[in-house]
Write an enzyme that holds these catalytic residues in place. Structure first.
Site, PDB file in Angstrom:
ATOM      1  CB  SER A   1      -0.878  -0.118   1.101  1.00 21.29           C
ATOM      2  OG  SER A   1      -1.699  -1.215   1.827  1.00 21.29           O
ATOM      3  CD  GLN A   2      -0.351   7.255  -1.849  1.00 21.41           C
ATOM      4  OE1 GLN A   2      -1.316   6.723  -1.934  1.00 21.41           O
ATOM      5  NE2 GLN A   2      -0.368   7.954  -1.901  1.00 21.41           N
TER       6      GLN A   2
END
Ligand code: SAH
Length: 231
Positions: free
Chosen positions: A75-76
């Site tokens: 994920s970011q």
């Protein structure tokens, strides 16, 4: 080649600044213009370059999701930070995470809570994450290869539940495993459409109060079929 971790110090500093700025800029959505100091400290402490494939290390501290194989992503960083913040974790909390992936969010949660229980449906990812988190000395983490839709009933109730894969709607089993007063943070919506990151709080009567926080794009929470090797 592995770079000396100190080689990432400047990139990490810039990433943490970027997360703080993005938190400020998205306050209209999240209702929070700054993330808690505990969450920001955890983002500083977890070495993200150890969670990405060696070929992606140069991008480990860019505020972007990255491919980790098996069609999955890490994920970011901003999203990891904001989801951790929305859980409002106390150091005594026990957390259930669905979608271990590479284990990055797991490692961040492990710094914020007493114990993290995390479930991953892809066997190879679960095994890699176990090796990695063990290697990093994350002792307060239990990992399971299995279907997140079932949750982890033996360890319920949890103070907080986080989903890092998007189901079309919240699974009742996971709501049932949240204690009254507990928080649940999840992306909700159909695959390949914009989903909503929502934060829910469970009331004493078992009902959920839900607030939509941020449009996001997560991989779908899959319903494992016969092709999945589950044990
Ligand atoms: N938490 C990770 C991101 C995970 S991506 C990070 O820190 O970067 C979402 C993960 O959810 C993928 O690894 C995917 O295999 C897993 N997943 C999808 N459906 C699932 C299910 N039903 N049960 C458990 N894990 C699931």
């Amino acid at each position: 080649m592995d770079r000396d971790p100190s080689a990432f110090a400047e990139e990490l500093r810039i990433l943490v600044d970027t997360i703080a700025n993005e938190a400020h800029d998205s306050a209209g959505w999240t209702g929070r213009s700054a993330l808690s100091p505990r969450v920001m400290a955890a983002m500083r402490e977890v070495p993200r370059h150890l969670f990405v494939p060696p070929g992606e290390r140069a991008y480990a501290y860019v505020n972007r999701p990255l491919a980790i194989g098996h069609g999955q992503t890490i994920s970011q960083p901003f999203i990891v930070a904001v989801m951790s913040d929305l859980l409002d974790l106390e150091p005594t909390d026990r957390v259930l995470e669905i979608g271990t992936g590479c284990g990055y969010q797991t490692a961040v949660l492990a710094r914020l809570a007493r114990h993290v229980y995390s479930i991953e449906v892809v066997a190879e990812l679960a095994e890699d994450a176990a090796r990695r988190l063990h290697g990093l000395g994350c002792a307060n983490v239990s990992l399971r290869h299995g279907d997140g839709y079932a949750g982890w009933p033996e360890e319920a109730p949890f103070d907080a539940v986080i989903l890092t894969a998007a189901p079309p709607r919240l699974p009742q089993s996971l709501i049932d495993q949240l204690r009254p007063g507990g928080r649940l943070v999840a992306p909700l919506g159909l695959a390949h459409e914009t989903q909503m990151l929502c934060r829910c709080v469970k009331a004493a009567d078992g009902s959920l109060a839900r607030e939509d926080k941020l449009p996001v794009a997560f991989v779908p929470m899959v319903v494992p079929g016969p092709g999945h090797r589950l044990r």
